[in-house]
Design a protein around this motif. Structure first.
Motif, PDB file in Angstrom:
ATOM      1  N   GLU A 515      -1.402   1.465   8.028  1.00  0.00           N
ATOM      2  CA  GLU A 515      -1.659   1.123   9.426  1.00  0.00           C
ATOM      3  C   GLU A 515      -2.776   0.095   9.535  1.00  0.00           C
ATOM      4  O   GLU A 515      -2.705  -0.848  10.344  1.00  0.00           O
ATOM      5  CB  GLU A 515      -2.019   2.371  10.226  1.00  0.00           C
ATOM      6  CG  GLU A 515      -0.885   3.370  10.414  1.00  0.00           C
ATOM      7  CD  GLU A 515      -0.627   4.191   9.170  1.00  0.00           C
ATOM      8  OE1 GLU A 515      -1.471   4.144   8.242  1.00  0.00           O
ATOM      9  OE2 GLU A 515       0.415   4.883   9.120  1.00  0.00           O
ATOM     10  N   GLU A 516      -3.830   0.242   8.727  1.00  0.00           N
ATOM     11  CA  GLU A 516      -4.941  -0.718   8.765  1.00  0.00           C
ATOM     12  C   GLU A 516      -4.482  -2.095   8.303  1.00  0.00           C
ATOM     13  O   GLU A 516      -4.909  -3.115   8.852  1.00  0.00           O
ATOM     14  CB  GLU A 516      -6.090  -0.209   7.895  1.00  0.00           C
ATOM     15  CG  GLU A 516      -6.833   0.965   8.523  1.00  0.00           C
ATOM     16  CD  GLU A 516      -7.845   1.589   7.580  1.00  0.00           C
ATOM     17  OE1 GLU A 516      -8.813   2.181   8.081  1.00  0.00           O
ATOM     18  OE2 GLU A 516      -7.682   1.481   6.344  1.00  0.00           O
ATOM     19  N   TRP A 517      -3.612  -2.132   7.304  1.00  0.00           N
ATOM     20  CA  TRP A 517      -3.098  -3.435   6.865  1.00  0.00           C
ATOM     21  C   TRP A 517      -2.288  -4.092   7.979  1.00  0.00           C
ATOM     22  O   TRP A 517      -2.392  -5.303   8.213  1.00  0.00           O
ATOM     23  CB  TRP A 517      -2.235  -3.277   5.614  1.00  0.00           C
ATOM     24  CG  TRP A 517      -1.436  -4.525   5.318  1.00  0.00           C
ATOM     25  CD1 TRP A 517      -0.103  -4.701   5.474  1.00  0.00           C
ATOM     26  CD2 TRP A 517      -1.958  -5.786   4.860  1.00  0.00           C
ATOM     27  NE1 TRP A 517       0.259  -5.981   5.142  1.00  0.00           N
ATOM     28  CE2 TRP A 517      -0.858  -6.674   4.753  1.00  0.00           C
ATOM     29  CE3 TRP A 517      -3.221  -6.242   4.532  1.00  0.00           C
ATOM     30  CZ2 TRP A 517      -1.000  -7.983   4.324  1.00  0.00           C
ATOM     31  CZ3 TRP A 517      -3.366  -7.571   4.102  1.00  0.00           C
ATOM     32  CH2 TRP A 517      -2.271  -8.418   4.005  1.00  0.00           C
ATOM     33  N   GLU A 518      -1.488  -3.315   8.690  1.00  0.00           N
ATOM     34  CA  GLU A 518      -0.679  -3.883   9.772  1.00  0.00           C
ATOM     35  C   GLU A 518      -1.564  -4.455  10.878  1.00  0.00           C
ATOM     36  O   GLU A 518      -1.189  -5.432  11.539  1.00  0.00           O
ATOM     37  CB  GLU A 518       0.251  -2.815  10.342  1.00  0.00           C
ATOM     38  CG  GLU A 518       1.353  -2.389   9.375  1.00  0.00           C
ATOM     39  CD  GLU A 518       2.163  -1.231   9.910  1.00  0.00           C
ATOM     40  OE1 GLU A 518       1.826  -0.734  11.004  1.00  0.00           O
ATOM     41  OE2 GLU A 518       3.136  -0.831   9.240  1.00  0.00           O
ATOM     42  N   ASP A 519      -2.722  -3.863  11.111  1.00  0.00           N
ATOM     43  CA  ASP A 519      -3.618  -4.348  12.159  1.00  0.00           C
ATOM     44  C   ASP A 519      -4.443  -5.551  11.719  1.00  0.00           C
ATOM     45  O   ASP A 519      -4.981  -6.286  12.558  1.00  0.00           O
ATOM     46  CB  ASP A 519      -4.573  -3.230  12.596  1.00  0.00           C
ATOM     47  CG  ASP A 519      -3.847  -2.090  13.308  1.00  0.00           C
ATOM     48  OD1 ASP A 519      -2.752  -2.342  13.831  1.00  0.00           O
ATOM     49  OD2 ASP A 519      -4.379  -0.967  13.321  1.00  0.00           O
ATOM     50  N   GLY A 547      -3.589  -3.135   0.940  1.00  0.00           N
ATOM     51  CA  GLY A 547      -4.346  -4.326   1.314  1.00  0.00           C
ATOM     52  C   GLY A 547      -4.186  -5.501   0.369  1.00  0.00           C
ATOM     53  O   GLY A 547      -4.865  -6.529   0.529  1.00  0.00           O
ATOM     54  N   ASP A 548      -3.320  -5.409  -0.662  1.00  0.00           N
ATOM     55  CA  ASP A 548      -3.100  -6.525  -1.576  1.00  0.00           C
ATOM     56  C   ASP A 548      -2.158  -7.533  -0.932  1.00  0.00           C
ATOM     57  O   ASP A 548      -1.133  -7.154  -0.333  1.00  0.00           O
ATOM     58  CB  ASP A 548      -2.505  -6.028  -2.888  1.00  0.00           C
ATOM     59  CG  ASP A 548      -3.501  -5.214  -3.694  1.00  0.00           C
ATOM     60  OD1 ASP A 548      -4.651  -5.065  -3.232  1.00  0.00           O
ATOM     61  OD2 ASP A 548      -3.138  -4.725  -4.777  1.00  0.00           O
ATOM     62  N   PHE A 549      -2.474  -8.817  -1.069  1.00  0.00           N
ATOM     63  CA  PHE A 549      -1.701  -9.833  -0.367  1.00  0.00           C
ATOM     64  C   PHE A 549      -1.615 -11.110  -1.190  1.00  0.00           C
ATOM     65  O   PHE A 549      -2.355 -11.305  -2.172  1.00  0.00           O
ATOM     66  CB  PHE A 549      -2.326 -10.135   1.002  1.00  0.00           C
ATOM     67  CG  PHE A 549      -3.730 -10.684   0.923  1.00  0.00           C
ATOM     68  CD1 PHE A 549      -3.977 -12.049   0.800  1.00  0.00           C
ATOM     69  CD2 PHE A 549      -4.831  -9.826   0.982  1.00  0.00           C
ATOM     70  CE1 PHE A 549      -5.270 -12.545   0.722  1.00  0.00           C
ATOM     71  CE2 PHE A 549      -6.124 -10.313   0.914  1.00  0.00           C
ATOM     72  CZ  PHE A 549      -6.347 -11.678   0.780  1.00  0.00           C
ATOM     73  N   HIS A 550      -0.713 -11.987  -0.767  1.00  0.00           N
ATOM     74  CA  HIS A 550      -0.569 -13.320  -1.339  1.00  0.00           C
ATOM     75  C   HIS A 550      -0.658 -14.336  -0.206  1.00  0.00           C
ATOM     76  O   HIS A 550      -0.065 -14.142   0.862  1.00  0.00           O
ATOM     77  CB  HIS A 550       0.767 -13.489  -2.061  1.00  0.00           C
ATOM     78  CG  HIS A 550       0.893 -12.667  -3.302  1.00  0.00           C
ATOM     79  ND1 HIS A 550       1.941 -11.811  -3.531  1.00  0.00           N
ATOM     80  CD2 HIS A 550       0.086 -12.557  -4.383  1.00  0.00           C
ATOM     81  CE1 HIS A 550       1.786 -11.212  -4.697  1.00  0.00           C
ATOM     82  NE2 HIS A 550       0.662 -11.647  -5.227  1.00  0.00           N
ATOM     83  N   VAL A 551      -1.402 -15.406  -0.455  1.00  0.00           N
ATOM     84  CA  VAL A 551      -1.457 -16.537   0.472  1.00  0.00           C
ATOM     85  C   VAL A 551      -0.756 -17.707  -0.195  1.00  0.00           C
ATOM     86  O   VAL A 551      -1.090 -18.079  -1.326  1.00  0.00           O
ATOM     87  CB  VAL A 551      -2.904 -16.910   0.826  1.00  0.00           C
ATOM     88  CG1 VAL A 551      -2.928 -18.175   1.685  1.00  0.00           C
ATOM     89  CG2 VAL A 551      -3.588 -15.769   1.557  1.00  0.00           C
TER      90      VAL A 551
END
Length: 723
Positions: A515-519, A547-551
């Motif tokens: 939920e925190e990642w979605e926000d 919370g892991d992501f790619h830009v």
């Protein structure tokens, strides 16, 4: 002067023993329970006492024993199931819930058919019956849906024998999620074989205990039976992992049953008539008769079944009964009552999306008003207690009665539960028709933003329920948002691909929740300029945190040489990362090059005719060009016959290369650099020869005096960086 004066209540238990069904090995069942609509408690309303019954009552997140699980998905077990729930017949605190055929009645149900789509098996049925077995009535697994008859052996010679294995003196409205069209004797799999039955999920109805409902097929000692359809109607996918609402209305004077399927959406809103399936059926009450006598009341309920070939989760929630006690829902509110005296009226009304700081005192208030004509005894109260709040005190108030207060020691569980000793009354002087529950507590400390979902408070009894839901709000925890680089500090942009930067967003040392990642919002600057809509995706590889992501940085947005990309983030509620991180992205000049050149290209073997001929190519002419330079650059392609075609004895071929396009042939002279048309059209890589038709492109021209033999030559492909 207070409008709600006094309360009288007696505790019926503090702390809940209700356990929501856990189904780690059955995720669809866990989903069905988690998303179950608001329903009535069923333990005093419906019974599961039929022998060999697969049905059981489950707890929903908001009410104990409010879900009837008719069949369970168990693909590893090759056994069929039959399940049923029936209206109680009174006695031992149970409700007299049978359907009175002399009175109108409306029943609202939510049905769940699993998530297997066309692989579902086998469905559910709404049933009325006056079987001698009463609440123990039940039929068989598979196509019988727990209510129809069955033909387990090819030796069955009469439809009456099939009918006698069904629930007697019954009428059924079936929701069939599996088409049975297997014409094998003794396999009981052909009930849907009639050509009028849709080739998919459908709704139909009939009298299971009547011989005329079945048709005999097959030969002597090799019989099988079909079900005579009455009014089969196709329906859209019921096994879609969603709850489907059904309203059943019994109209006593006309002896008509009206049904409406999917008349409510998932939020409980009524749909327009164009959006749901409706039917009106005249029911022959003589089918319920015993010795010619039609009863006043019949059992109603839901049956379902699975087979050895497949299973599904079949569940039922009852959300409405027309003849049960009625309430006006006065709603529920949350207030910030920090600074007020204990249980004092007032405080700041919390609206959807508002924030409350840790340490503040909050009050949840639930109200309902009874509107019935008779006294209502034994009303129960049930309010879940979110763990994010340390609950301190509660107040229950029944209008025109004494208040009752409860302190922290009685609020240690996860639910607040009480049962009124005084009856509720309405439409009389000094009526006790309004009931109020207030619960106060202090918001616990937290280091993260917490989304508080609605809390459903229940006022209920054996066959009724008046729920009130609070609004969702936020606990304003001061999160320690941090962002980290999971890759290298310097990367080189691959010529025609995006630069990919890996990062991780955390709350201090703790991973984010989903939920925190979605926000959250990941922010990107490129060379000190904010990227308006950065291409950010959540990492999905094994071991990744929410919370892991790619830009992804498009290559066209980078300048030649060194670029600085800076990554930061916020949590959607004003908290931002303390320290961003930066990555240096080096963009190098692109290249123009062959990525595939044919080495052993051949022309097709051809018999000479004494006339000039054009010989086609084989398929081994793959020629690919890759251009990773900046946009706007162009190139040219040419081919040269650098060694003429000749035999091993050095006899040269009488002929030459030719270029054929749109039925126009151009002869290519020896050692001539012939330009080959090619259109990149903005593509980084193109396959030049793939676009040539079989009778176009490069071909071999042989003259009429050519001599048969095996000839070989050499082609040279030339690529020019030129406009």
């Amino acid at each position: 002067m207070k409008s709600l004066l006094i309360v009288l209540a007696v505790a019926c238990g503090v702390g809940s023993q209700w356990v929501t069904a856990q189904a780690a090995d059955n995720p669809d069942l866990a989903h069905a329970v988690r998303t179950a609509p608001v329903g009535l408690p069923l333990d005093k309303l419906l019974t599961t006492q039929a022998p060999q019954n697969s049905a059981e009552l489950l707890d929903s997140p908001s009410m104990a024993k409010s879900i009837a699980l008719i069949t369970r998905d168990q693909p590893a077990t090759a056994t069929g199931q039959a399940g049923s729930v029936w209206s109680q017949d009174g006695g031992q605190d149970a409700v007299q819930a049978k359907l009175n055929l002399k009175q109108d009645k409306k029943i609202g149900l939510w049905l769940y058919f699993g998530d297997k789509g066309q692989a579902a098996a086998d469905g559910l049925a709404f049933v009325l019956h006056n079987s001698p077995q009463q609440a123990r009535a039940q039929s068989h697994a598979g196509q019988s849906l727990g209510v129809w008859g069955t033909d387990k052996t090819p030796l069955v010679t009469e439809p009456l024998a099939v009918a006698q294995s069904a629930i007697q003196n019954s009428w059924a409205l079936e929701f069939d999620t599996h088409v049975n069209r297997t014409p094998l004797p003794g396999m009981h799999g052909f009930f849907d074989g009639d050509p009028t039955v849709p080739n998919g999920m459908h709704v139909d109805h009939g009298y299971p205990g009547t011989a005329s409902s079945y048709v005999q097929l097959g030969a002597a000692q090799q019989h099988y039976y079909g079900l005579k359809p009455t009014q089969p109607r196709p329906v859209s996918n019921l096994a879609d992992g969603r709850w489907h609402h059904l309203t059943v209305k019994w109209q006593a004077q006309e002896s008509v049953l009206v049904y409406q399927l999917n008349d409510k959406d998932a939020a409980g809103n009524f749909q327009s008539k164009d959006d749901y399936l409706a039917g009106q059926i005249r029911v022959d009450q003589q089918q319920f008769a015993v010795n010619g006598s039609v009863p006043n009341g019949v059992f109603w309920g839901v049956t379902g079944a699975t087979s050895t070939a497949g299973s599904e989760n079949g569940l039922v929630v009852v959300d409405q009964l027309s003849d049960t006690p009625k309430f006006d829902k006065l709603g529920a509110v949350v207030r910030d009552v920090t600074g007020l005296h204990s249980m004092e009226e007032g405080g700041r009304l919390i609206r959807a999306g508002d924030k409350i700081d840790p340490g503040h005192r909050v009050r949840y208030t639930f109200r309902t008003r009874y509107t019935g004509k008779t006294e209502l005894a034994g009303v129960k109260i049930d309010v879940p207690l979110p763990k994010e709040i340390k609950w301190r005190r509660a107040r229950v108030a029944l209008q025109m009665s004494d208040d009752l207060f409860f302190e922290e020691s009685t609020l240690q569980g996860d639910r607040f539960q009480y049962q009124l000793q005084r009856s509720m009354t309405a439409n009389v002087p000094h009526a006790r028709n309004t009931l109020l529950v207030s619960i106060e507590g202090t918001v616990r400390p937290t280091s993260r933003m917490v989304r508080m979902p609605p809390v459903i408070g229940n006022f209920y009894g054996p066959d009724y329920r008046s729920p009130s839901a609070t609004i969702p709000y936020l606990i304003n925890g001061q999160s320690d948002l941090q962002v980290a680089n999971l890759g290298k500090d310097e990367i080189h942009a691959v010529a025609d691909k995006h630069a990919l930067i890996a990062g991780r967003l955390t709350n201090g040392r703790d991973p984010l929740t989903h939920e925190e990642w979605e926000d959250s919002h990941v922010k990107v600057t490129l060379n000190n300029r904010v990227v308006g809509q950065p291409q950010v995706t959540q990492a999905r590889q094994p071991g990744s945190q929410p919370g892991d992501f790619h830009v992804s940085i498009p290559i066209d947005s980078l300048k030649m040489g060194r670029n600085i990309v800076t990554i930061s983030a916020d949590d959607g509620y004003g908290n931002v990362t303390r320290r961003p991180f930066s990555v240096h992205v080096i963009k190098q000049a692109g290249q123009l090059q062959f990525t595939q050149v044919p080495k052993d290209s051949t022309f097709k073997t051809t018999q000479l005719s004494g006339s000039r001929q054009l010989i086609q190519r084989h398929l081994n002419w793959g020629l690919k060009i890759r251009d990773t330079r900046e946009a706007g650059r162009s190139w040219k392609l040419a081919v040269r016959l650098s060694e003429p075609f000749a035999t091993t004895a050095q006899r040269q071929l009488s002929g030459n290369l030719a270029w054929v396009q749109k039925k126009q042939t151009t002869h290519i002279k020896a050692d001539e650099a012939f330009p080959i048309p090619a259109s990149p059209k903005g593509q980084a890589e193109i396959d030049v020869t793939r676009s040539w038709a079989a009778n176009e492109g490069l071909m071999l021209n042989v003259n009429n005096d050519a001599v048969a033999g095996e000839y070989a030559g050499q082609l040279t492909w030339e690529l020019y960086d030129a406009p």
